[in-house]
Design an enzyme around this catalytic site. Sequence first.
Site, PDB file in Angstrom:
ATOM      1  N   CYS A  67       0.762  -1.378   0.180  1.00  0.00           N
ATOM      2  CA  CYS A  67      -0.094  -0.114  -0.170  1.00  0.00           C
ATOM      3  C   CYS A  67       0.896   1.217  -0.190  1.00  0.00           C
ATOM      4  CB  CYS A  67      -0.966  -0.053   1.149  1.00  0.00           C
ATOM      5  SG  CYS A  67      -1.850  -1.362   1.372  1.00  0.00           S
ATOM      6  N   GLN A  70       2.357   1.878  -3.284  1.00  0.00           N
ATOM      7  CA  GLN A  70       1.322   2.155  -4.132  1.00  0.00           C
ATOM      8  C   GLN A  70       1.212   3.777  -3.956  1.00  0.00           C
ATOM      9  OE1 GLN A  70      -1.791  -0.803  -3.826  1.00  0.00           O
ATOM     10  NE2 GLN A  70      -1.028  -1.513  -6.091  1.00  0.00           N
ATOM     11  N   GLU A  92     -10.201   1.647   6.228  1.00  0.00           N
ATOM     12  CA  GLU A  92      -8.932   0.935   6.781  1.00  0.00           C
ATOM     13  C   GLU A  92      -9.160  -0.559   6.651  1.00  0.00           C
ATOM     14  OE1 GLU A  92      -5.699  -0.083   7.896  1.00  0.00           O
ATOM     15  OE2 GLU A  92      -5.601   2.095   8.184  1.00  0.00           O
ATOM     16  N   GLY A  93      -8.070  -1.384   6.345  1.00  0.00           N
ATOM     17  CA  GLY A  93      -7.946  -2.881   6.233  1.00  0.00           C
ATOM     18  C   GLY A  93      -9.231  -3.432   5.500  1.00  0.00           C
ATOM     19  N   ARG A  94      -9.231  -2.946   4.224  1.00  0.00           N
ATOM     20  CA  ARG A  94     -10.422  -3.412   3.209  1.00  0.00           C
ATOM     21  C   ARG A  94     -11.586  -3.387   3.940  1.00  0.00           C
ATOM     22  NH1 ARG A  94      -6.530  -7.676   2.062  1.00  0.00           N
ATOM     23  NH2 ARG A  94      -8.134  -9.066   2.753  1.00  0.00           N
ATOM     24  N   THR A 114      -4.431 -13.755   3.791  1.00  0.00           N
ATOM     25  CA  THR A 114      -5.056 -12.568   4.290  1.00  0.00           C
ATOM     26  C   THR A 114      -6.715 -12.758   4.006  1.00  0.00           C
ATOM     27  OG1 THR A 114      -5.567 -10.161   3.638  1.00  0.00           O
ATOM     28  CG2 THR A 114      -4.702 -11.760   1.934  1.00  0.00           C
ATOM     29  N   ASP A 126     -13.147  -8.719   1.083  1.00  0.00           N
ATOM     30  CA  ASP A 126     -13.076  -7.327   0.905  1.00  0.00           C
ATOM     31  C   ASP A 126     -14.559  -6.647   1.259  1.00  0.00           C
ATOM     32  OD1 ASP A 126     -12.782  -4.852   0.029  1.00  0.00           O
ATOM     33  OD2 ASP A 126     -11.612  -5.395  -1.968  1.00  0.00           O
ATOM     34  N   ARG A 128     -15.049  -3.189   1.195  1.00  0.00           N
ATOM     35  CA  ARG A 128     -14.834  -1.915   0.805  1.00  0.00           C
ATOM     36  C   ARG A 128     -16.377  -1.780   0.019  1.00  0.00           C
ATOM     37  NH1 ARG A 128      -8.941  -1.463  -1.437  1.00  0.00           N
ATOM     38  NH2 ARG A 128      -9.683  -3.641  -1.912  1.00  0.00           N
TER      39      ARG A 128
END
Length: 200
Positions: A67, A70, A92-94, A114, A126, A128
Amino acid sequence: MQLKRVAEAKLPTPWGDFLMVGFEELATGQDHVALVYGDISGQSPVLARVHSECLTGDALFSLRCDCGFQLEAALSHIAEEGRGILLYHRQEGRNIGLLNKIRAYALQDQGYDTVEANHQLGFAADERDFTLCADMFKLLNVEQVRLLTNNPKKVEILTEAGINIVERVPLIVGRNPKNAHYLDTKAAKMGHLLNSKPTE
């Protein structure tokens, strides 16, 4: 529209001077930020990065992820382009939050990957919501985007939300011995394209 635009100010960085634009979610009050470089008006597509918050990678120099690498590479690419946007997506944190992310790290230290760690904590791989980012683009009057991402799901969700993604621009940086398994898992289980060329 899930957000409103509330404040803006200049933000000098090692890559040049950006305009920092602050947004607030109408339902929760959560803040999000866009960094705008150069003149993004007009009809030509804008180079953009949707960067999800990662305290450990962005601010604490963690090697567990890519991250922070990137984030820096995206700002550099945008500055080199002469115009562009970085949306700093505060999930935060997906979107499982910082404390759950630490719990997930502890599970990874025990051998879970993960995705498995998220599942052990009762979360999807995920969590998000990228539709918020589509609203940020709209509030910045941006309709066509060249998206810096390795995640085809981001392209799909933003497209469904009304943003015309004319090109996916790979952002493959930061692989190291500490995050190799993490990146391999994102490729194998989450569809991230980590050995690919731009698509139009």
